[in-house]
Design a protein around this motif. Structure first.
Motif, PDB file in Angstrom:
ATOM      1  N   ASP B  78       0.830  -1.214   0.000  1.00  0.00           N
ATOM      2  CA  ASP B  78       0.000   0.000   0.000  1.00  0.00           C
ATOM      3  C   ASP B  78       0.863   1.263   0.000  1.00  0.00           C
ATOM      4  OD1 ASP B  78      -2.610  -1.095  -0.118  1.00  0.00           O
ATOM      5  OD2 ASP B  78      -2.395  -1.741   1.959  1.00  0.00           O
ATOM      6  N   ALA B  79       1.987   1.185   0.686  1.00  0.00           N
ATOM      7  CA  ALA B  79       2.913   2.331   0.693  1.00  0.00           C
ATOM      8  C   ALA B  79       3.449   2.569  -0.715  1.00  0.00           C
ATOM      9  CB  ALA B  79       4.052   2.054   1.659  1.00  0.00           C
ATOM     10  N   LYS B  80       3.685   1.491  -1.434  1.00  0.00           N
ATOM     11  CA  LYS B  80       4.173   1.605  -2.820  1.00  0.00           C
ATOM     12  C   LYS B  80       3.072   2.202  -3.707  1.00  0.00           C
ATOM     13  CE  LYS B  80       8.076  -0.535  -1.914  1.00  0.00           C
ATOM     14  NZ  LYS B  80       9.339   0.229  -1.831  1.00  0.00           N
ATOM     15  N   LYS B  81       1.846   1.803  -3.426  1.00  0.00           N
ATOM     16  CA  LYS B  81       0.711   2.333  -4.187  1.00  0.00           C
ATOM     17  C   LYS B  81       0.600   3.855  -3.968  1.00  0.00           C
ATOM     18  CE  LYS B  81      -4.256   1.757  -4.719  1.00  0.00           C
ATOM     19  NZ  LYS B  81      -5.411   0.925  -4.506  1.00  0.00           N
ATOM     20  N   ASP B  82       0.776   4.270  -2.710  1.00  0.00           N
ATOM     21  CA  ASP B  82       0.758   5.708  -2.402  1.00  0.00           C
ATOM     22  C   ASP B  82       1.895   6.443  -3.108  1.00  0.00           C
ATOM     23  OD1 ASP B  82      -1.405   5.278  -0.819  1.00  0.00           O
ATOM     24  OD2 ASP B  82      -0.293   5.245   1.077  1.00  0.00           O
ATOM     25  N   TRP B  83       3.027   5.795  -3.136  1.00  0.00           N
ATOM     26  CA  TRP B  83       4.206   6.399  -3.786  1.00  0.00           C
ATOM     27  C   TRP B  83       3.933   6.626  -5.277  1.00  0.00           C
ATOM     28  CZ3 TRP B  83       7.938   3.568  -7.003  1.00  0.00           C
ATOM     29  CH2 TRP B  83       9.042   4.338  -7.357  1.00  0.00           C
ATOM     30  N   ARG B  90      -1.897   8.658 -10.348  1.00  0.00           N
ATOM     31  CA  ARG B  90      -2.679   7.527 -10.880  1.00  0.00           C
ATOM     32  C   ARG B  90      -2.921   6.528  -9.752  1.00  0.00           C
ATOM     33  NH1 ARG B  90      -4.320   8.010 -16.416  1.00  0.00           N
ATOM     34  NH2 ARG B  90      -3.235   9.913 -16.967  1.00  0.00           N
ATOM     35  N   VAL B  91      -4.172   6.087  -9.658  1.00  0.00           N
ATOM     36  CA  VAL B  91      -4.471   5.064  -8.656  1.00  0.00           C
ATOM     37  C   VAL B  91      -4.211   3.699  -9.291  1.00  0.00           C
ATOM     38  CG1 VAL B  91      -6.237   4.058  -7.156  1.00  0.00           C
ATOM     39  CG2 VAL B  91      -6.232   6.521  -7.596  1.00  0.00           C
ATOM     40  N   SER B  92      -3.273   2.993  -8.731  1.00  0.00           N
ATOM     41  CA  SER B  92      -2.935   1.681  -9.309  1.00  0.00           C
ATOM     42  C   SER B  92      -3.730   0.582  -8.617  1.00  0.00           C
ATOM     43  CB  SER B  92      -1.440   1.427  -9.160  1.00  0.00           C
ATOM     44  OG  SER B  92      -1.035   1.643  -7.827  1.00  0.00           O
ATOM     45  N   THR B  93      -3.904  -0.507  -9.331  1.00  0.00           N
ATOM     46  CA  THR B  93      -4.574  -1.655  -8.707  1.00  0.00           C
ATOM     47  C   THR B  93      -3.493  -2.631  -8.228  1.00  0.00           C
ATOM     48  OG1 THR B  93      -4.728  -2.741 -10.849  1.00  0.00           O
ATOM     49  CG2 THR B  93      -6.659  -1.518 -10.138  1.00  0.00           C
ATOM     50  N   ILE B  94      -3.836  -3.327  -7.143  1.00  0.00           N
ATOM     51  CA  ILE B  94      -2.870  -4.295  -6.594  1.00  0.00           C
ATOM     52  C   ILE B  94      -3.291  -5.687  -7.046  1.00  0.00           C
ATOM     53  CG2 ILE B  94      -1.881  -5.269  -4.489  1.00  0.00           C
ATOM     54  CD1 ILE B  94      -2.504  -2.586  -3.111  1.00  0.00           C
ATOM     55  N   GLU B  95      -2.348  -6.416  -7.614  1.00  0.00           N
ATOM     56  CA  GLU B  95      -2.635  -7.803  -8.046  1.00  0.00           C
ATOM     57  C   GLU B  95      -1.691  -8.765  -7.355  1.00  0.00           C
ATOM     58  OE1 GLU B  95      -2.461  -7.919 -12.278  1.00  0.00           O
ATOM     59  OE2 GLU B  95      -4.229  -6.673 -12.515  1.00  0.00           O
ATOM     60  N   GLU B  96      -2.257  -9.855  -6.888  1.00  0.00           N
ATOM     61  CA  GLU B  96      -1.480 -10.918  -6.219  1.00  0.00           C
ATOM     62  C   GLU B  96      -0.620 -10.373  -5.079  1.00  0.00           C
ATOM     63  OE1 GLU B  96      -2.097 -14.008  -6.819  1.00  0.00           O
ATOM     64  OE2 GLU B  96      -3.385 -13.561  -8.535  1.00  0.00           O
ATOM     65  N   ASN B  97      -1.047  -9.244  -4.520  1.00  0.00           N
ATOM     66  CA  ASN B  97      -0.369  -8.641  -3.369  1.00  0.00           C
ATOM     67  C   ASN B  97       1.090  -8.241  -3.637  1.00  0.00           C
ATOM     68  OD1 ASN B  97      -1.215  -7.741  -0.895  1.00  0.00           O
ATOM     69  ND2 ASN B  97      -0.115  -9.348   0.209  1.00  0.00           N
ATOM     70  N   ARG B  98       1.451  -8.153  -4.901  1.00  0.00           N
ATOM     71  CA  ARG B  98       2.832  -7.764  -5.199  1.00  0.00           C
ATOM     72  C   ARG B  98       2.986  -6.971  -6.494  1.00  0.00           C
ATOM     73  NH1 ARG B  98       5.927 -13.023  -7.687  1.00  0.00           N
ATOM     74  NH2 ARG B  98       7.643 -11.572  -7.578  1.00  0.00           N
ATOM     75  N   THR B  99       1.896  -6.859  -7.255  1.00  0.00           N
ATOM     76  CA  THR B  99       1.977  -6.158  -8.546  1.00  0.00           C
ATOM     77  C   THR B  99       1.130  -4.892  -8.524  1.00  0.00           C
ATOM     78  OG1 THR B  99       2.263  -8.272  -9.656  1.00  0.00           O
ATOM     79  CG2 THR B  99       1.598  -6.443 -11.031  1.00  0.00           C
ATOM     80  N   LEU B 100       1.707  -3.788  -8.953  1.00  0.00           N
ATOM     81  CA  LEU B 100       0.951  -2.540  -9.107  1.00  0.00           C
ATOM     82  C   LEU B 100       0.755  -2.303 -10.598  1.00  0.00           C
ATOM     83  CD1 LEU B 100       2.689  -0.164  -6.537  1.00  0.00           C
ATOM     84  CD2 LEU B 100       0.521  -1.365  -6.275  1.00  0.00           C
TER      85      LEU B 100
END
Lengths: 116, 139
Positions: B78-83, B90-100
């Motif tokens: 989630d911190a990476k998503k915020d970054w 851009r709001v990214s989606t998280i896939e397999e808990n490791r891919t943005l």
């Protein structure tokens, strides 16, 4: 097969040509596997692994190799909602008869290598 | 005599073209090796597509559907998503808990290089480059 094609009444030149042709066609079918298979994880032709099946150490199918990257191989499984795995090249244990075997079992592969 | 001369010319032409094509192939293979050495964490197909768009079309807007893959052991995705949001809005989606995964514009090779420098924990970058920016919500 060669015996069927090389007839006794052929000249020696013709025989040589036919035998060369047969040797070339047989060699072209065998060579890709010879080139790929090496012991101690030494694979000389990584690109030759594309479209080959990948199995985990517990003999479960992981998928098919779709791309070779500098540090990883990309493996896909399933026709519609494809699962994709990013597998380090160091995880390849051996390539036998065109099948790639990994060092890790299915659970490890799904927990650590699936990315999509 | 004439025939021999023609044959020689033809042979010479064939050998020249073989030399040219083998030169070109060698140069291309060297180029691919260089790309893999410089950007080992980037999908080579994506890299070459971006390079082609960037160099062929001066006005290419850098439209790339990007997937940034972190190691499976990552705990703060989630911190990476915020970054990513702070960096590219851009709001990214998280896939397999490791891919943005997100759609980016002005994503050129220089930008990929910056991203990799800023976050060395990135394991791999893949995705697809498109000629024109497409629907923000399309895959």
């Amino acid at each position: 097969m060669a015996l069927l094609v090389v007839e006794s009444n052929m000249t020696s030149n013709k025989k040589i040509i036919v035998l060369c042709f047969l040797f070339k066609s047989v060699k072209s079918n065998i060579l890709p596997f010879e080139v790929m298979e090496r012991e101690n994880n030494e694979i000389s032709d990584w690109q030759g692994l594309v479209n080959k099946p990948v199995y985990s150490s517990d003999k479960q199918e992981v998928g098919i190799v779709t791309a070779i990257q500098p540090q990883h191989i990309v493996v896909s499984f399933g026709p519609i909602t494809t699962d994709k795995y990013l597998i380090p090249k160091s995880s390849v244990k051996v390539v036998e008869r065109g099948i790639i075997y990994l060092n890790e079992n299915t659970k490890f592969v799904e927990d650590n290598y699936q990315f999509e | 005599m004439e025939k021999t001369s023609i044959n020689n010319q033809s042979e010479s032409s064939t050998s020249t073209s073989t030399t040219l094509s083998s030169k070109l192939k060698t140069a291309y293979e060297t180029f691919l090796q260089e790309a893999a050495t410089l950007f080992p964490k980037v999908d080579q197909k994506l890299l070459l597509n971006m390079l082609q768009f960037e160099t062929t079309y001066q006005d290419w807007e850098g439209s790339v559907m990007l997937k940034i893959i972190y190691p499976a052991s990552i705990s703060d995705i989630d911190a990476k998503k915020d970054w990513i949001y702070r960096k590219y809005q851009r709001v990214s989606t998280i896939e397999e808990n490791r891919t943005l995964r997100f759609k980016a514009i002005r994503m050129y090779i220089e930008e990929i290089e910056k991203v990799l420098k800023e976050d060395p924990t990135i394991e791999y970058i893949t995705g697809s480059a498109t000629m024109t920016p497409s629907d923000a919500y399309a895959t």
